[in-house]
Scaffold this active site. Structure first.
Site, short mmCIF file in Angstrom:
data_model
loop_
_atom_site.label_atom_id
_atom_site.label_comp_id
_atom_site.label_asym_id
_atom_site.label_seq_id
_atom_site.Cartn_x
_atom_site.Cartn_y
_atom_site.Cartn_z
N LYS A 112 -3.79 -10.22 25.66
CA LYS A 112 -4.30 -8.85 25.77
C LYS A 112 -5.03 -8.65 27.10
O LYS A 112 -5.31 -7.53 27.48
CB LYS A 112 -5.20 -8.53 24.58
CG LYS A 112 -4.44 -8.28 23.28
CD LYS A 112 -5.33 -7.74 22.18
CE LYS A 112 -6.28 -8.75 21.63
NZ LYS A 112 -5.62 -9.89 20.98
N TYR A 144 -11.98 -8.76 26.17
CA TYR A 144 -11.75 -10.03 26.85
C TYR A 144 -12.46 -10.05 28.21
O TYR A 144 -13.05 -11.06 28.60
CB TYR A 144 -10.25 -10.25 27.07
CG TYR A 144 -9.47 -10.72 25.88
CD1 TYR A 144 -10.10 -11.12 24.70
CD2 TYR A 144 -8.08 -10.78 25.92
CE1 TYR A 144 -9.37 -11.56 23.61
CE2 TYR A 144 -7.34 -11.22 24.83
CZ TYR A 144 -7.99 -11.61 23.68
OH TYR A 144 -7.25 -12.04 22.61
N MET A 179 -5.63 -14.06 12.95
CA MET A 179 -4.42 -13.93 13.77
C MET A 179 -3.57 -15.18 13.59
O MET A 179 -3.67 -16.11 14.38
CB MET A 179 -4.80 -13.72 15.24
CG MET A 179 -5.67 -12.51 15.48
SD MET A 179 -5.90 -12.12 17.23
CE MET A 179 -6.77 -13.59 17.80
#
Length: 353
Positions: A112, A144, A179
């Site tokens: 990402k 991030y 995830m």
């Protein structure tokens, strides 16, 4: 001297595999999580990264040479993702700062970094594939980036080195991970076999036909250990993938063969896994009872929303590993074996029949 690690998120897919790797290599390992579990050789520490006072009490007596940050908390908006997840990093590094023992902090993020956050995932102007570390940040808020900035600020304050690791979709053993495509597909394949449902690829035509890659959690653990102890890797960001490439049209057949079901390409308009598994909770409970499995709560095992996000992308996603190769990290892991190894471990642990 024996190296000592503090792993934040030790119960997750990355932290769990990293802890096992470091223990096997003779490190002293402390694992921090709200529920750290019981990993052989790891000192489990219960702590809340959002509570600075309790965090200081939990880790204040530790003197780790290496800190690994392998956790995050999903929030409803990217603004909240930034506030919460940057705060977690900031709180942890502030808690270990007084000991002046840290030589390196390693942060695990992901692709990402290149694709954008969930609110703008795979949209707008994106860098060309394969993704390379020198490509600039997107002009958009991203948690991030906020996490990285906290590490950089603490490194400047305390004088330690840092590494950032950007895996593609991570596959490996862990329960309760938000995830986890490998676990999710294992559950989905089991349900299809037990009920006679078709094993329908839940993603886009682009993902079905394009070349892609993945990251084995065991390889990521080796990469974290390598980068955090290699002087030439100091203060560097790295992509981390297995080293092979494949198309889902090829991989889907192999996953289907493992579960003894027929592979089905994506139908027109797609059929997301979240929709396919909407009624799967009671079905899974029946399968668990029938086979005497260990985990009856489907929500602990499967994360269809995340698998849909990965497999539904409208663009090709491919990652360059040249930077690590040039610096000496040459490990390779066939992705089909990653799936097979995970499924075998899940059967051994009686998670799937």
């Amino acid at each position: 001297m024996t190296k000592s690690a503090l792993i934040a998120g030790v119960s997750g897919i990355v932290g769990n595999n990293l802890a096992r790797r470091l223990v096997a290599d003779g490190w002293e390992v402390s694992g921090l999580a709200r529920r750290p579990g019981d990993i052989p050789g790891v000192r489990g520490i219960a702590g809340d990264l959002l509570d600075p006072a309790s965090l200081k009490s939990a880790v204040g007596d530790l003197r780790p040479s290496h800190v690994f940050i392998t956790t995050w908390m999903r929030q409803p908006t990217e603004a909240e993702n930034i506030r919460v997840n940057s705060g977690m990093v900031r709180n942890l590094l502030a808690a270990v700062s007084p000991g002046s023992s840290v030589e390196c902090v390693s942060l695990v993020t992901g692709l990402k970094h290149y694709l954008g956050p969930f609110e703008a995932y795979g949209k707008g102007k994106l860098p060309a594939t394969p993704f390379r570390e020198e490509q600039p940040r997107l002009d958009i808020d991203n948690f991030y980036y906020a996490q990285e900035d906290e590490v950089f600020a603490a490194a400047e304050r305390d004088g330690f080195g840092w590494t950032v690791h950007r895996p593609h979709t991570v596959i490996g053993y862990a329960l309760g991970n938000a995830m986890n495509m490998g676990m999710t597909l294992a559950v989905y394949g089991t349900i299809c076999r037990e009920t006679g449902r078709p094993f329908v690829f839940p993603g886009s035509d682009v993902q079905w036909n394009s070349i892609t890659d993945m990251t084995d959690a065991r390889l990521l653990a080796r990469h974290l250990q390598w980068a955090s102890t290699t002087p030439t890797a100091r203060n560097q960001a790295f992509n981390v993938v297995n080293g092979d490439v494949f198309r889902w049209s090829w991989m889907w057949e192999r996953l289907a063969a493992y579960f003894g079901v027929e592979p089905v390409p994506p139908p027109p308009g797609g059929l997301p896994l979240e929709k396919q598994m909407a009624d799967a909770g009671p079905l899974w409970a029946e399968i668990v009872a029938k086979h005497g499995l260990s985990e009856p709560d489907l929500a602990v095992l499967a994360s269809p929303w995340h698998t849909d996000a990965d497999l539904g992308r409208p663009i090709e996603v491919l990652t360059d590993m040249s930077k690590s190769r040039r610096l000496g990290f040459l490990d390779y892991q066939p992705t089909e074996d990653s799936f097979q190894d995970l499924f075998a471990e899940l059967r051994e642990r009686k998670v799937i029949p």
